[in-house]
Motif scaffolding. Structure first.
Motif, mmCIF file in Angstrom:
data_model
loop_
_atom_site.group_PDB
_atom_site.id
_atom_site.type_symbol
_atom_site.label_atom_id
_atom_site.label_comp_id
_atom_site.label_asym_id
_atom_site.label_seq_id
_atom_site.Cartn_x
_atom_site.Cartn_y
_atom_site.Cartn_z
ATOM 1 N N PHE A 1 5.704 2.601 14.603
ATOM 2 C CA PHE A 1 6.524 3.804 14.939
ATOM 3 C C PHE A 1 6.505 4.059 16.586
ATOM 4 C CE2 PHE A 1 7.096 8.436 14.704
ATOM 5 C CZ PHE A 1 8.761 8.406 14.784
ATOM 6 N N ALA A 2 7.675 3.934 17.120
ATOM 7 C CA ALA A 2 7.718 4.270 18.580
ATOM 8 C C ALA A 2 8.969 4.280 18.958
ATOM 9 C CB ALA A 2 7.051 3.095 19.426
ATOM 10 N N ALA A 3 9.058 4.963 20.328
ATOM 11 C CA ALA A 3 10.637 5.100 20.891
ATOM 12 C C ALA A 3 11.029 3.784 21.678
ATOM 13 C CB ALA A 3 10.492 6.168 22.007
ATOM 14 N N ARG A 4 12.409 3.510 21.427
ATOM 15 C CA ARG A 4 12.679 2.226 22.419
ATOM 16 C C ARG A 4 13.666 2.918 23.630
ATOM 17 N NH1 ARG A 4 16.109 -1.774 20.206
ATOM 18 N NH2 ARG A 4 17.231 -0.102 19.150
ATOM 19 N N ALA A 5 13.995 4.130 23.441
ATOM 20 C CA ALA A 5 14.972 4.735 24.364
ATOM 21 C C ALA A 5 14.036 4.685 25.916
ATOM 22 C CB ALA A 5 15.385 6.046 24.129
#
Length: 527
Positions: free
Chosen positions: A472-476
């Motif tokens: 679970f992580a941001a790619r933005a």
């Protein structure tokens, strides 16, 4: 993950899996099996969650019974759907495009409830906004503030003056009506004109009206830096408003903005702690980014030059007698922000360029370049202005919850909750996993007064997020702000699967959430 002691597990199972209204007599609609459950506001355990209709009907280790559908959550974290207390997503929720109204950036992060109308920009016609969800289904739940900026502009306009007695009465009447229509409370953006032209007594009067209706006061501080009164004085003013109005106050996107106030987080925390110790309900939200998002005008143009609105400001920029004074003020504000290299333009012709690059391309100085851009429109900017030590200090406070301040051109729309988990829980260990979940769910629900959400509990609405703790992580990013997060496996909104395998199902199960004032406060409370 450690298991609960057997005696405690038995007690928890007995208290949590006895479903109301004969729920054990029929199959469940959904059964989430074998995940590590963080229920929100309580200790985690490995177990199951059973859902019928839009409610949770059983929860605990080893829920017995069959279901129309079972979701295997082994190895996953199961939490309440996240609640975002500060967004600018009204445009998504009211868009004619049904797919946009699903609000994919939020569902991909497990956000199932959002608040709109922050920073004083909330609507006056709250009922029209909330009723719209029945006509145009949405993907997430949402609630709304009415906005001081909207109200003041409608009653007073852009003038830099105090309201007359009649105008103040009209303003408070608008607040009262909005509260009766379901507003959570009133929001302010005292940094922004024309709200910045107000004095404390005007704000207290409107906040007191909202408080009498059971609402809360949500505020973008008058100063998060040292533009006008300074960060410390702005916090003092906010606390005084809460005390004099008799209302809970929530400080939006708490921060120390700009090089001149870096390191002030401990002093601001002390002020809030003292107010809380004195019995005031003071809380805050925070987004996990070192850059804020605002507009070119708000970040650079001095307050006095905004008196009268945009046309008056543009006239001052053309007037040789005033232009130099405006330029001096803009140069001072650019220094506060850290220089032309810290402002990234988020829209328009120069989207994706730093102000320093724009100035070089125009063969001019940064202030002249900024004025040239402003003449074409008030573009959004991403402003790199925070220190990591301040971010972490605020984040550790139990009264600071997760928020995105979601607005276009900034990765916080697509990645705030995912980034907070991946960076500040998993990588840097600023927060524990439980603290992150509690302050993204149960604590936020309590602050906002949102009933039956924010906890995985029998009888509560079935808003559930199931995510992979390893991915679970941001790619933005600042360069590519519209990349959806990864690692969110399943999201359930009001008992219906809205996201599965990281992809939208197309289900629009969100609802408009109305605040209900105390009995007798509104002429018609049948709504």
């Amino acid at each position: 993950m450690r298991r609960l002691a057997p005696a405690l597990a038995v007690a928890l199972l007995a208290s949590c899996t006895t479903p109301p209204h004969g729920a054990a007599d029929a199959p469940f609609d959904l059964l989430i099996r074998g995940g590590t459950v963080y229920p929100g506001g309580a200790a985690p355990f490995r177990g199951d969650i059973a859902i019928r209709g839009d409610r949770i009907v059983a929860i605990g280790p080893g829920v017995a019974g069959s279901a129309a559908r079972t979701i295997d959550a082994r190895g996953m974290i199961v939490s309440p759907g996240f609640i975002d207390p500060h967004t600018h997503m009204t445009g998504w929720l009211t868009d004619p495009d049904p797919k946009r109204r699903l609000v994919e950036p939020f569902l991909a992060q497990g956000v199932t409830t959002a608040v709109v109308g922050n920073d004083g920009g909330g609507p006056v016609e709250i009922a029209a906004l909330l009723d719209g969800a029945g006509e145009r289904p949405v993907g997430i739940n949402f609630a709304a503030f009415t906005g001081f900026g909207t109200i003041r502009a409608a009653v007073i306009g852009d003038a830099r003056r105090a309201p007359t007695a009649d105008e103040l009465s009209r303003e408070t009447a608008v607040v009262r009506r909005a509260m009766c229509e379901g507003a959570l409370g009133i929001s302010t953006g005292l940094f922004y004109a024309p709200q910045s032209f107000s004095e404390k007594p005007e704000v207290v009067a409107l906040a007191r009206t909202a408080g009498e209706m059971g609402g809360i006061y949500d505020t973008h501080l008058r100063d998060e830096s040292d533009y006008t009164v300074g960060l410390g004085v702005a916090v003092d003013e906010t606390i005084a408003i809460a005390r004099e109005a008799g209302i809970p106050v929530h400080i939006s996107h708490i921060k120390a903005l700009g090089v001149n106030v870096h390191g002030m987080a401990p002093a601001i925390i002390d002020k809030v702690e003292a107010a809380r110790a004195a019995g005031l309900a003071v809380t805050a939200s925070q987004y996990p980014w070192e850059a804020s998002g605002t507009s070119m005008v708000a970040s650079l143009v001095p307050l006095w030059a905004l008196d009268g609105g945009r046309q008056a400001m543009l006239a001052r920029l053309e007037d040789p007698a005033q232009q130099e004074r405006v330029r001096v003020g803009m140069a001072e504000n650019l220094g506060r922000r850290g220089g032309a290299g810290t402002l990234l333009i988020a829209e328009g012709r120069w989207k994706g360029s730093r102000l320093s690059h724009v100035a070089a391309a125009m063969h001019t100085d940064p202030i002249s370049a900024a004025i040239a851009v402003i003449r074409t429109g008030d573009v959004g900017v991403v402003s790199f202005n925070m220190a990591e030590a301040d971010i972490a200090a605020f984040m550790r406070q139990p009264w600071v919850v997760t928020g995105s301040d979601a607005s276009g051109g900034h990765p916080r729309v697509f990645g705030s909750f995912a980034r907070k988990y991946a960076v500040y829980v998993r990588e840097r260990q600023v927060l524990s996993l439980r603290d992150f979940i509690d302050r993204s769910t149960a604590v936020t629900a309590d602050i906002l007064g949102i009933a039956d959400r924010g906890r995985l509990k029998v009888g509560h609405f079935a808003d559930v997020a199931v995510f992979d703790p390893a991915t679970f992580a941001a790619r933005a990013t600042y360069e590519e702000p519209e990349r959806t997060a990864v690692g969110m496996r399943v999201v359930i909104v009001n008992g219906r699967v809205a996201l599965e395998g990281g992809a939208l199902t197309g289900t629009a199960a969100g609802r408009a959430l109305r605040h209900r004032p105390p009995p007798g406060r509104c002429p018609d409370q049948s709504r």
